[in-house]
Enzyme design. Sequence first.
Site, PDB file in Angstrom:
ATOM      1  N   LEU A 144     -14.429   5.093   9.677  1.00 20.92           N
ATOM      2  CA  LEU A 144     -13.999   6.354  10.282  1.00 20.92           C
ATOM      3  C   LEU A 144     -12.547   6.239  10.707  1.00 20.92           C
ATOM      4  CD1 LEU A 144     -17.193   6.924  12.503  1.00 20.92           C
ATOM      5  CD2 LEU A 144     -16.750   7.773  10.178  1.00 20.92           C
ATOM      6  N   ARG A 180      -9.064  16.372   5.065  1.00 26.59           N
ATOM      7  CA  ARG A 180      -9.852  16.676   3.851  1.00 26.59           C
ATOM      8  C   ARG A 180     -11.184  17.302   4.240  1.00 26.59           C
ATOM      9  NH1 ARG A 180      -9.639  10.817   1.451  1.00 26.59           N
ATOM     10  NH2 ARG A 180      -7.887  10.323   2.791  1.00 26.59           N
ATOM     11  N   ASP A 234      -5.835  14.456  14.415  1.00 29.41           N
ATOM     12  CA  ASP A 234      -5.968  13.201  15.153  1.00 29.41           C
ATOM     13  C   ASP A 234      -7.059  13.332  16.212  1.00 29.41           C
ATOM     14  OD1 ASP A 234      -5.650  10.996  16.875  1.00 29.41           O
ATOM     15  OD2 ASP A 234      -3.554  10.804  16.265  1.00 29.41           O
ATOM     16  N   SER A 272      -8.420   8.069   9.285  1.00 31.83           N
ATOM     17  CA  SER A 272      -7.918   9.365   8.823  1.00 31.83           C
ATOM     18  C   SER A 272      -8.675   9.789   7.558  1.00 31.83           C
ATOM     19  CB  SER A 272      -6.413   9.332   8.598  1.00 31.83           C
ATOM     20  OG  SER A 272      -6.069   8.164   7.934  1.00 31.83           O
ATOM     21  N   GLU A 313      -8.198  -4.397   5.452  1.00 30.00           N
ATOM     22  CA  GLU A 313      -8.057  -4.220   3.996  1.00 30.00           C
ATOM     23  C   GLU A 313      -6.928  -5.075   3.437  1.00 30.00           C
ATOM     24  OE1 GLU A 313      -7.989  -0.122   5.263  1.00 30.00           O
ATOM     25  OE2 GLU A 313      -9.000   0.454   3.419  1.00 30.00           O
ATOM     26  N   HIS A 319     -12.786   3.472  -0.335  1.00 37.03           N
ATOM     27  CA  HIS A 319     -12.711   2.602   0.857  1.00 37.03           C
ATOM     28  C   HIS A 319     -13.372   1.238   0.592  1.00 37.03           C
ATOM     29  CE1 HIS A 319     -12.484   6.516   3.388  1.00 37.03           C
ATOM     30  NE2 HIS A 319     -11.263   6.022   3.214  1.00 37.03           N
ATOM     31  N   ASN A 370       0.881  -1.173   0.000  1.00 40.83           N
ATOM     32  CA  ASN A 370       0.000   0.000   0.000  1.00 40.83           C
ATOM     33  C   ASN A 370       0.919   1.224   0.000  1.00 40.83           C
ATOM     34  OD1 ASN A 370      -1.873   1.979   0.467  1.00 40.83           O
ATOM     35  ND2 ASN A 370      -2.639   1.130   2.394  1.00 40.83           N
ATOM     36  N   ARG A 429      -2.732  -2.264  -3.277  1.00 46.16           N
ATOM     37  CA  ARG A 429      -3.898  -1.405  -3.149  1.00 46.16           C
ATOM     38  C   ARG A 429      -3.772  -0.307  -4.199  1.00 46.16           C
ATOM     39  NH1 ARG A 429      -6.043   1.718   2.188  1.00 46.16           N
ATOM     40  NH2 ARG A 429      -7.928   2.495   1.215  1.00 46.16           N
ATOM     41  N   GLY A 444      -9.906   3.275  12.329  1.00 44.35           N
ATOM     42  CA  GLY A 444      -9.227   3.786  13.539  1.00 44.35           C
ATOM     43  C   GLY A 444     -10.138   4.401  14.587  1.00 44.35           C
ATOM     44  N   ILE A 445     -10.982   5.341  14.177  1.00 48.74           N
ATOM     45  CA  ILE A 445     -11.862   6.010  15.146  1.00 48.74           C
ATOM     46  C   ILE A 445     -13.022   5.078  15.518  1.00 48.74           C
ATOM     47  CG2 ILE A 445     -13.376   8.006  15.491  1.00 48.74           C
ATOM     48  CD1 ILE A 445     -11.661   9.371  13.157  1.00 48.74           C
TER      49      ILE A 445
HETATM   50  P1  AMP Z   1      -6.936   4.659  10.236  1.00 46.89           P
HETATM   51  O1  AMP Z   1      -6.815   5.606   9.087  1.00 46.89           O
HETATM   52  O2  AMP Z   1      -8.063   3.698  10.127  1.00 46.89           O
HETATM   53  O3  AMP Z   1      -5.634   3.992  10.596  1.00 46.89           O
HETATM   54  O4  AMP Z   1      -7.290   5.587  11.509  1.00 46.89           O
HETATM   55  C1  AMP Z   1      -6.391   6.541  11.985  1.00 46.89           C
HETATM   56  C2  AMP Z   1      -7.105   7.521  12.864  1.00 46.89           C
HETATM   57  O5  AMP Z   1      -7.845   6.832  13.890  1.00 46.89           O
HETATM   58  C3  AMP Z   1      -6.159   8.447  13.636  1.00 46.89           C
HETATM   59  O6  AMP Z   1      -5.912   9.609  12.920  1.00 46.89           O
HETATM   60  C4  AMP Z   1      -6.927   8.757  14.898  1.00 46.89           C
HETATM   61  O7  AMP Z   1      -7.606   9.981  14.724  1.00 46.89           O
HETATM   62  C5  AMP Z   1      -7.967   7.658  15.023  1.00 46.89           C
HETATM   63  N1  AMP Z   1      -7.800   6.874  16.253  1.00 46.89           N
HETATM   64  C6  AMP Z   1      -7.014   5.787  16.444  1.00 46.89           C
HETATM   65  N2  AMP Z   1      -7.145   5.334  17.723  1.00 46.89           N
HETATM   66  C7  AMP Z   1      -8.045   6.155  18.333  1.00 46.89           C
HETATM   67  C8  AMP Z   1      -8.606   6.227  19.644  1.00 46.89           C
HETATM   68  N3  AMP Z   1      -8.271   5.363  20.597  1.00 46.89           N
HETATM   69  N4  AMP Z   1      -9.487   7.216  19.898  1.00 46.89           N
HETATM   70  C9  AMP Z   1      -9.836   8.106  18.937  1.00 46.89           C
HETATM   71  N5  AMP Z   1      -9.339   8.084  17.692  1.00 46.89           N
HETATM   72  C10 AMP Z   1      -8.458   7.130  17.383  1.00 46.89           C
END
Ligand code: AMP
Length: 390
Positions: free
Chosen positions: A206, A238, A280, A208, A376, A178, A8, A90, A325-326
């Site tokens: 949800l 974004r 973040d 980045s 993914e 996605h 990726n 990817r 992540g979120i």
């Molecule tokens: P991803 O793109 O799926 O890897 O998600 C990354 C994003 O997930 C980061 O920028 C964080 O904002 C969010 N994230 C990861 N862990 C947490 C957490 N414990 N609480 C809130 N946001 C999180």
Amino acid sequence: MDIILVVNAGSSSLKFEVFTIEGGLSRLMKGQMEGIGTAPHLRVKGADGAVLADETHDPAAVPDLPAAMNHVGAWLREQHPGTLAGVGHRVVHGGPDYERPVLLDETVLADLERYVPLAPLHQPNNLAPIRAIRQFRADVPQVACFDTSFHHGHSAVADHYAIPEHFFAEGVRRYGFHGLSYEYVAGRLPELAPDVAGGRVIVAHLGSGASLCALSAGRSIESTLGFTALDGLPMGTRCGQIDPGVILYLLDQKGMTVHEVQDLIYKESGLKGLSGISNDVRVLLESAEPAAGFALDHFVYRIGLNAGMLAASLGGLDAFVFTAGIGENSPDMRARIAARLEWLGAKLDPDSNARGDLVISTPDSRLRLLVVPTDEELMIARHTLSLIRA
Ligand code: AMP
């Protein structure tokens, strides 16, 4: 031991994962080369979390993505002398034609290069490692897995913009992204939640990047993302949905260049732009600054609005799934979003939400709330394996 490499590639980093094929796909390691061209750093961890590499490199030795790919390839050959059975990539854009992953050859690569104007910031980075591997390991089959394919079944009504028809034929249409994440989650639902898997489901990716996908009986019928990965929800950096008139105003009245506007809406907007603090969510949740709280309120509000839109596309809603992540890690954000879904029948169970259980709604909730971690890379490894064995 035969392995599959999943790649990726982004603008300054190359992420990769290695899966063994024997006895079913299982993850051996994941790593990334960051700071390509500036401060290259290779970090690799085994499936058990053990550090396998933590090396800094001379920027002159790793100036670009092809060099990073070659470096990672050499490292892998040293560490893992087994056979490289295939590489899965990817690739953000499969354009109007590619409705499923595909084995790469020169013809396909030429097609994918034609889609560069559709995703100028991402597609060239995705394609560079493919070329690098073809140069040194032409014998290894490579597969492209697209972020767009899963949304290929959308109706024409859903995928059109209300601009003259010839633009649609030229490729100006809503693609959705996605897709690998949604495909993975949709594939898990029959096993994890069989009573809603055949129904009307919104999956909220949800991270980045952020978007919602409407699933009807497991198939994507609508997405908040459109022609590019800018539409829909505000994201880490974004802007999400924005009146096109704002872009015209910035270009025409503010005298910004196309590149300045591009930078603004891809890299300086979203949670980062609104808060002025961070992209973040973890940082924003901990901050006492009013602007941090405001950015999160806006994010949650827009998720609620867009969920209503997708529920309308489905004609009702049976389940709402949190992922990425979120969605996977923040009980606080899930609770705020669930509160916006109460009118659709959502009742959150605070204890299961705090634990991050699979089901986080109460037994009498009309809308099922679920948390399903996405994968993914495993999706790419599966597609790669099935195509190289076909
Ligand atoms: P991803 O793109 O799926 O890897 O998600 C990354 C994003 O997930 C980061 O920028 C964080 O904002 C969010 N994230 C990861 N862990 C947490 C957490 N414990 N609480 C809130 N946001 C999180």
